[in-house]
Write an enzyme that holds these catalytic residues in place. Structure first.
Site, PDB file in Angstrom:
ATOM      1  N   ASP A 258      31.718  38.853  45.110  1.00 42.36           N
ATOM      2  CA  ASP A 258      32.714  39.095  44.077  1.00 42.36           C
ATOM      3  C   ASP A 258      33.566  37.877  43.754  1.00 42.36           C
ATOM      4  OD1 ASP A 258      33.675  39.384  46.640  1.00 42.36           O
ATOM      5  OD2 ASP A 258      34.772  41.234  46.276  1.00 42.36           O
TER       6      ASP A 258
ATOM      7  N   HIS B 253      37.673  45.360  55.059  1.00 40.61           N
ATOM      8  CA  HIS B 253      39.072  45.801  54.940  1.00 40.61           C
ATOM      9  C   HIS B 253      39.413  46.892  55.956  1.00 40.61           C
ATOM     10  CE1 HIS B 253      39.707  43.358  51.457  1.00 40.61           C
ATOM     11  NE2 HIS B 253      38.856  44.028  50.701  1.00 40.61           N
TER      12      HIS B 253
ATOM     13  N   HIS C 178      38.144  38.813  48.350  1.00 37.27           N
ATOM     14  CA  HIS C 178      39.350  39.358  48.956  1.00 37.27           C
ATOM     15  C   HIS C 178      39.413  38.997  50.447  1.00 37.27           C
ATOM     16  CE1 HIS C 178      38.231  42.112  45.608  1.00 37.27           C
ATOM     17  NE2 HIS C 178      39.515  41.995  45.320  1.00 37.27           N
TER      18      HIS C 178
END
Length: 341
Positions: free
Chosen positions: A282, A158, A195
């Site tokens: 995740d 990120h 993500h």
């Protein structure tokens, strides 16, 4: 398979983050290392300490302004009367560029996208060694290993060239890809975290020497919200060199493997010299973030499928949070990869 990790990576110990406006315990905890370490050992990895590569490999993808901020902001923050123990921004610019604030508070808002990446006095050292682990994994592959694993913690995907966010400070996967370019003409980053790897996309969005592909939960209602949509294809020289494959919430093994097939078609068309796998665990059905529903055997199938590409591969750890199966999921992925390699 060789695995790289430095004990300094455990020093970063964030206390909290805001979730829907409410303070919550930060899930990016040092205990993740113990679980991941056990998973790598169970997969037969040889755990090695990385060398200290200095700032060169990190500075190849991050701005010097940002790296100076990361190294010194905590000491500056502590000189503010009644400041918080950790650096947490409370203001963000509507548009970045133009004037650069001299204030520590202003710079925190400029360089930190959200409140999920608090900076303590130990953060910079952990971040720097996390990146060194990624560099040594690539160097092992450049030296002839088929694949290597970097137990990167804190994670990185990120982080943009000059912005931290989502538990991430230095983009380890981007550092790894850039390191491969010392020898390779073309590199692909395949991000399989829950993500979207928005920082990775941002770093390479206008470049053609790194193909970026991300399989992730659809961001229309999921972090990082503003990036990761299927129509984001790159810009300028990078147009056509970014592929996002968002999945509906709770998608499981079958849907994830189908997205992998689409990713593989693009990878083969690109004919890369090397591969970086941004490995998020995740996407697991029992992960605290609960976005997708990949099973533990599913991670084994994913690892086996990726190994079938036959590319020199650096596996860089991204997300995957505290749950009973975290170590088993890493073992499953690495063992599946090794079977097919």
């Amino acid at each position: 398979m060789k695995a790289f990790y430095a004990a300094e990576q455990k020093r970063h110990n964030p206390k909290a983050f805001l979730s829907s406006g409410a303070p919550q315990p930060n899930p990016e905890q040092p205990e993740r290392v113990e679980r991941l370490f056990a998973g790598a050992r169970a997969a037969g990895c040889e755990i090695l300490r990385p060398r200290d590569h200095g700032l060169g490999p990190i500075a190849a993808v991050h701005t010097p302004e940002y790296l100076d901020f990361l190294e010194h902001i905590h000491a500056r923050w502590q000189r503010i009367a009644e400041a918080s123990e950790e650096v947490i921004p409370n203001i963000h610019p509507l548009a970045r560029g133009g004037r650069y604030p001299a204030s520590a508070v202003g710079q925190a808002g400029y360089h930190m996208a959200d409140t999920a990446c608090p900076i303590s006095g130990e953060t910079w050292e952990s971040v720097r060694w996390s990146a060194c682990s990624a560099v040594d994994a690539v160097d092992a592959v450049r030296a002839g290993d088929r694949a290597a694993y970097a137990l990167c913690r804190p994670p990185g995907h990120h982080a943009f060239a000059d912005v931290a966010g989502g538990f991430c400070f230095v983009n380890n996967s981007a550092v790894a890809a850039q390191r491969f370019l010392c020898d390779a003409a073309r590199v692909v980053i395949l991000d399989i975290d829950l993500h979207h790897g928005n920082g990775t996309q941002g770093i390479f969005y206008q470049r053609a020497d790194v193909l970026t592909i991300s399989i992730h939960a659809d961001p229309v209602r999921f972090y990082p919200f503003f990036w990761g949509h299927a129509d984001e294809r790159g810009e300028g020289a990078g147009l056509g060199y970014n592929l996002n494959l968002p999945l509906e919430r709770k998608s499981g093994d079958a849907e994830f493997l189908a997205a992998l097939d689409a990713a593989f078609r693009r990878i083969r068309a690109y004919a890369p010299d090397a591969l970086v796998v941004a490995l998020g665990l995740d996407a697991f059905e029992g992960d605290p973030f609960g976005g997708l529903s990949v099973s533990t055997p599913g991670f084994s199938r994913i690892g086996e499928a990726i190994a079938g590409l036959g590319l020199p591969t650096a596996i860089v750890q991204e997300g995957g949070y505290l749950c009973d199966a975290l170590s088993d999921n890493l073992t499953a992925f690495l063992s599946g990869f090794a079977v097919a390699a």
